[in-house]
Design an enzyme around this catalytic site. Structure first.
Site, PDB file in Angstrom:
ATOM      1  N   CYS A  41       0.818  -1.218   0.000  1.00 32.30           N
ATOM      2  CA  CYS A  41       0.000   0.000   0.000  1.00 32.30           C
ATOM      3  C   CYS A  41       0.849   1.265   0.000  1.00 32.30           C
ATOM      4  CB  CYS A  41      -0.977  -0.014   1.176  1.00 32.30           C
ATOM      5  SG  CYS A  41      -0.199  -0.007   2.820  1.00 32.30           S
ATOM      6  N   HIS A  65      -2.395   0.956   6.828  1.00 35.77           N
ATOM      7  CA  HIS A  65      -2.786   0.945   5.415  1.00 35.77           C
ATOM      8  C   HIS A  65      -2.997   2.378   4.955  1.00 35.77           C
ATOM      9  CE1 HIS A  65      -4.151  -1.077   1.798  1.00 35.77           C
ATOM     10  NE2 HIS A  65      -5.187  -0.271   1.734  1.00 35.77           N
ATOM     11  N   HIS A 122      -5.854   2.018  -4.089  1.00 37.42           N
ATOM     12  CA  HIS A 122      -4.861   1.480  -3.167  1.00 37.42           C
ATOM     13  C   HIS A 122      -4.446   0.087  -3.610  1.00 37.42           C
ATOM     14  CE1 HIS A 122      -8.066  -0.757  -0.532  1.00 37.42           C
ATOM     15  NE2 HIS A 122      -8.529  -0.557  -1.740  1.00 37.42           N
TER      16      HIS A 122
END
Length: 233
Positions: free
Chosen positions: A129, A178, A190
């Site tokens: 990510c 994240h 993402h």
């Protein structure tokens, strides 16, 4: 940059020297070099941290983001002595704004390539990510810290109502784990994993009314951040 002969052994040089790589390299989270920590794109600079010794791995610090990891000694021949030290480009928010559409385009183009989620991936086509976010900004000459929690600490806190395309969205439970890039109109892009995600780059809805994956991430919303300057390690 001026390289020296590939016969140079950086382990025999001073730890004050700075190197760069011609090829993409893997860096690891320990001297055993078992687990990928990050990757180094061609042209990035690094410094050897420990006194030169005969070893299976070399502890290094990346100059652009200050990240510390281990390089396998088998890759030492891929390091070249830099003729000049790395000099960061300092950009303000006003200077960053014109690049935001280009940064978004980078992630969308990356999504069209066959890819999967790779822990430690930063050079593509497979990213984690924060690796995707860092690579997208770096492609426009804007460096961010490496990990999602570092990126969260580095950006300016904003509210959901203040979100603009190019802002960052952070997720987590006990801590940030994240990050995604806001696209506008309630959507973000993402690179998400297998257990909770799509095993690669995808676009999801910033809503508790989306599909199961979007809802799962929405339940983990942590904060929103805006990049107001380029990172200088």
């Amino acid at each position: 940059m001026t390289s020296v002969s590939t016969s140079l052994d950086p382990l025999l040089s001073s730890t004050d020297d700075e190197y760069y790589c011609h090829y993409a390299l893997d860096l690891f989270d320990g001297s055993s070099c078992n687990n990928l920590a990050t990757q180094v794109s061609p042209g990035r600079h690094l410094k050897v941290l420990d006194s030169p010794v005969k070893t299976e791995a070399i502890r290094v610090r990346l100059c652009e983001d200050g990240y510390i990891a281990w390089l396998s000694a088998t890759n030492k021949e891929d390091l070249y002595l830099a003729s000049k030290p790395y000099q960061p480009t300092i950009l303000s928010r006003r200077e960053i704004e014109p690049y935001l559409s280009q940064i978004i385009d980078f992630t969308k183009i990356a999504m069209t390539q066959p890819n999967y989620y790779l822990w430690g991936g930063t050079v593509g086509p497979n990213y984690d990510c924060s690796g995707l976010i860092q690579a997208a900004f770096a492609n426009s000459g804007i460096w961010l810290p490496r990990d999602s929690y570092q990126q969260e600490n580095f950006t300016k806190r904003i509210t959901k109502e203040e979100l603009l395309p190019g802002d960052l969205i952070f997720f987590g439970t006990e801590k940030v784990d994240h990050v995604a890039l806001y696209l506008g109109e309630g959507y973000y892009i993402h690179s998400s994993g297998i257990q909770m995600g799509r095993n690669g780059i995808a676009i999801d809805s910033l809503s508790d009314e989306g599909d199961e994956i979007s809802q799962g991430y929405y339940a983990k919303l942590w904060s929103f951040g805006r990049v107001i300057e380029s990172y200088c390690a």
